[in-house]
Design an enzyme around this catalytic site. Structure first.
Site, short mmCIF file in Angstrom:
data_model
loop_
_atom_site.label_atom_id
_atom_site.label_comp_id
_atom_site.label_asym_id
_atom_site.label_seq_id
_atom_site.Cartn_x
_atom_site.Cartn_y
_atom_site.Cartn_z
CE LYS A 1 -2.18 -1.21 3.64
NZ LYS A 1 -1.71 -2.67 3.97
CB THR A 2 3.58 2.30 2.20
OG1 THR A 2 2.86 2.25 3.39
CG2 THR A 2 4.22 3.62 2.32
CD GLU B 1 -0.40 2.82 3.64
OE1 GLU B 1 -0.13 2.05 4.35
OE2 GLU B 1 0.51 3.85 3.32
#
Length: 465
Positions: free
Chosen positions: A120-121, A164
């Protein structure tokens, strides 16, 4: 300038220095809110927030909560007996979850939410960097710093908001994105999910939150994501539009080739019947696939694919995601946030492709007792991909110890898989131990989601000595 939502004109954040909390606090300061908060200790995030005008106290006590606080913002990590939280409830001050605060900031924008058990990051960062390089000036909130402390969030003047979306505590159900990315669906966060079926149900709820006319961009390769796609389609949902990506032949955005070149990759995809090639300036097939997801999502928002492909090449990584920390005596030290077996395997395979001259050595710190109890054997098997490794004791974070759950679960599994693995019960001894194992040409990874990141510079010091 967009103003802060009325309920958050003077918010108080408990745990303001956390990755997710600090980003929301920063955006609120940029929108003119009088932000205050507390954290357990000084940190670079706290320093960065003070530079933006936030008032940050160290330690948790009811006296830190100002009389004019419009709300108190918490994350799921804040315990019910926190004195500031107890004081807020006693005084009738509204308590807002971090996800609800972020959702409020997204109102009036075109939100793009990035979800998945891993990646995600990185994917959120790729989008933020590339959209900024195209002059679109998005707002963004990321679970890690792009480069300098405090670079995990920004209030932009553009209409796009990239965020995110954290599934760990189901808080991503608060968002209503125009475009959602789901990178993968795997069993994790064992304190909150009892089974993979629960995780699938949670992600399906997230999908149902996509705005009418919106798009779901989802992996065509990862088994959990494919199963979720099948469930969504079997339910006969008219919304959202589903756009799959990956190496699979039936992917809507198909990856034709990923060619590694040291710490970069050349990617060729088929998009809407034509081929498109671009460079990803970070190593590993999984990062290349993250970039393809970012490209597909940006295109779904109307960003020209050719322009976005070129812009993605400007992304050079994010803090703690295979981040180079330096080199000494011919040994490179790289920091990895990987803490789940899938992430560990992906990063080790990426570094293996890049390490053409020497060995790959890992200094690994397990994260959470619950994760180690459930996945310790798989972590050990992942470490077998390294030439040698040193394993620290478990970083507890928010958890209390669990009887019988120690790093030995990982070490025993690694040795059973034929790995050369050592235990460092004293963290301060680990840098010298791993440095003593390294030879010119080798690559050392500090790996884990805890404070193992602090050891990279110490490894370099010992390599210099």
């Amino acid at each position: 300038m967009t103003a802060a939502p009325p309920a958050m004109e003077s918010p108080h954040f408990i745990g303001i220095g956390g990755a997710g909390m600090s980003g929301i606090a920063k955006i609120l300061t940029q929108r003119g809110a009088r932000v205050a908060g507390s954290d357990a200790r000084e940190s670079t995030s706290v320093t960065a927030l003070r530079a933006h005008g936030a008032t940050v106290h160290i330690g948790h006590t009811a006296e830190h909560l100002a009389d004019d606080a419009s709300c108190v913002v918490i994350s799921s990590a804040i315990r019910p007996d926190n004195p500031e939280l107890a004081a807020a409830r006693a005084r009738g001050i509204p308590v807002v979850h971090r996800a609800d605060a972020l959702a409020a900031l997204m109102e009036g924008t075109r939100p793009l939410a990035v979800a998945g058990t891993h990646g995600k990051t990185t994917t959120t960062s790729m989008l933020a960097v590339s959209l900024r390089s195209l002059g679109l000036d998005p707002s963004y909130a990321i679970g890690g710093d792009l480069d300098t402390p405090g670079s995990n969030a920004e209030h932009g003047t553009g209409e796009i908001f990239v965020a995110e979306a954290d599934e760990s505590d189901r808080s991503f159900h608060a968002y209503a994105p125009e475009v959602a990315i789901i990178l993968n669906v795997e069993l994790d966060h064992h304190a909150n999910y009892g089974s993979l079926a629960e995780i699938h149900d949670s992600f399906r709820t997230f999908v149902q939150r996509v705005r009418p006319g919106g798009t779901l961009v989802i992996s065509a390769d990862q088994p959990g994501a494919r199963e979720l796609t099948e469930r969504v389609r079997a339910a006969g949902l008219a919304e959202p539009r589903v756009l799959t990506y990956g190496l699979a032949e039936d992917a809507d955005v198909r990856v034709l080739d990923v060619t590694p070149h040291g710490l970069t990759s050349e990617v060729t995809i088929s998009l809407e019947g034509r081929e498109l090639a671009f460079t990803v300036s970070v190593p590993g097939r999984h990062y290349a696939l993250n970039a393809v997801a970012a490209l597909a999502a940006g295109a779904a928002l109307g960003v020209p694919a050719d322009e976005l492909a070129g812009a993605l090449g400007t992304y050079t990584g994010v803090s703690r995601r295979l981040q180079p920390k330096g080199e000494a005596n011919g040994v490179q030290v790289i920091d990895s946030y990987a803490h789940h077996p899938t992430e560990m395997t992906a990063d080790l395979e990426a570094i293996r492709d890049a390490a053409t001259e020497g060995r790959v050595l890992v200094l690994f710190q397990p994260h959470l007792y619950s994760r180690t109890e459930q996945l310790g054997a798989e972590m050990g098997e992942a470490l077998a991909l390294a030439d040698a490794s040193v394993v620290l004791d478990i970083y507890p974070a928010r958890e209390d110890p669990v009887p019988g759950v120690t790093s030995a679960l990982i070490i025993d599994a690694a040795r059973a898989a034929g790995a050369d693995v050592h235990h460092a019960p004293a963290k301060e001894d680990a840098p010298e131990l791993i440095a003593g194992m390294a030879k010119p040409g080798d690559l050392v990874l500090t790996m884990g989601a805890g404070d193992v990141t602090e050891l990279g510079p110490l490894v370099l010091d010992h390599l210099t000595d």
